[in-house]
Design an enzyme around this catalytic site. Structure first.
Site, PDB file in Angstrom:
ATOM      1  N   ALA A  55       0.856  -1.188   0.000  1.00 49.54           N
ATOM      2  CA  ALA A  55       0.000   0.000   0.000  1.00 49.54           C
ATOM      3  C   ALA A  55       0.890   1.235   0.000  1.00 49.54           C
ATOM      4  O   ALA A  55       2.011   1.212   0.531  1.00 49.54           O
ATOM      5  CB  ALA A  55      -0.899   0.016   1.230  1.00 49.54           C
ATOM      6  N   ALA A  56       0.412   2.296  -0.584  1.00 47.05           N
ATOM      7  CA  ALA A  56       1.185   3.542  -0.624  1.00 47.05           C
ATOM      8  C   ALA A  56       1.501   4.033   0.784  1.00 47.05           C
ATOM      9  O   ALA A  56       2.559   4.629   1.015  1.00 47.05           O
ATOM     10  CB  ALA A  56       0.427   4.605  -1.408  1.00 47.05           C
ATOM     11  N   ALA A  57       0.620   3.763   1.738  1.00 44.98           N
ATOM     12  CA  ALA A  57       0.836   4.203   3.118  1.00 44.98           C
ATOM     13  C   ALA A  57       2.067   3.546   3.746  1.00 44.98           C
ATOM     14  O   ALA A  57       2.626   4.084   4.706  1.00 44.98           O
ATOM     15  CB  ALA A  57      -0.393   3.901   3.963  1.00 44.98           C
ATOM     16  N   TYR A  58       2.509   2.414   3.204  1.00 48.73           N
ATOM     17  CA  TYR A  58       3.698   1.741   3.737  1.00 48.73           C
ATOM     18  C   TYR A  58       4.975   2.485   3.360  1.00 48.73           C
ATOM     19  O   TYR A  58       6.022   2.262   3.947  1.00 48.73           O
ATOM     20  CB  TYR A  58       3.803   0.306   3.233  1.00 48.73           C
ATOM     21  CG  TYR A  58       2.644  -0.605   3.531  1.00 48.73           C
ATOM     22  CD1 TYR A  58       1.640  -0.266   4.437  1.00 48.73           C
ATOM     23  CD2 TYR A  58       2.535  -1.823   2.882  1.00 48.73           C
ATOM     24  CE1 TYR A  58       0.578  -1.117   4.690  1.00 48.73           C
ATOM     25  CE2 TYR A  58       1.482  -2.687   3.130  1.00 48.73           C
ATOM     26  CZ  TYR A  58       0.504  -2.328   4.029  1.00 48.73           C
ATOM     27  OH  TYR A  58      -0.537  -3.183   4.266  1.00 48.73           O
ATOM     28  N   ARG A  59       4.892   3.305   2.320  1.00 45.29           N
ATOM     29  CA  ARG A  59       6.012   4.113   1.846  1.00 45.29           C
ATOM     30  C   ARG A  59       7.209   3.282   1.393  1.00 45.29           C
ATOM     31  O   ARG A  59       8.353   3.697   1.515  1.00 45.29           O
ATOM     32  CB  ARG A  59       6.411   5.146   2.886  1.00 45.29           C
ATOM     33  CG  ARG A  59       5.218   6.018   3.311  1.00 45.29           C
ATOM     34  CD  ARG A  59       5.657   7.152   4.106  1.00 45.29           C
ATOM     35  NE  ARG A  59       6.301   8.060   3.162  1.00 45.29           N
ATOM     36  CZ  ARG A  59       6.180   9.357   3.192  1.00 45.29           C
ATOM     37  NH1 ARG A  59       5.463   9.915   4.110  1.00 45.29           N
ATOM     38  NH2 ARG A  59       6.800  10.105   2.316  1.00 45.29           N
TER      39      ARG A  59
END
Length: 73
Positions: free
Chosen positions: A52-56
């Site tokens: 996920a993008a939130a995991y960076r």
């Protein structure tokens, strides 16, 4: 008794396509280690990366996919 899932187990989507039931998760994997972790997952048979993008760390996932394709792991 329920059957056990394995790396070849799939789930059929409403579209008719199937995706692997089991995915390799990269949550909290450091960005500098994500590519190597994903490449190892591919080597043992994973075909689904849960990201996920939130995991960076999605850049490392993309790098691993490109490298996998180039190396045909």
């Amino acid at each position: 008794m329920a059957s056990a899932y394995n790396l070849n187990s799939t789930f059929k989507l409403n579209s008719g396509y199937e995706i692997p039931r089991l995915g390799f998760g990269v949550y909290q994997t450091p960005p500098e280690g994500t590519e190597a972790a994903c490449l190892e997952a591919f080597k043992v048979g994973y075909r689904h990366i849960d990201s996920a993008a939130a995991y960076r760390n999605e850049s490392g996932v993309g790098d691993a996919l490109r490298r996998k394709r180039a190396l045909s792991l």
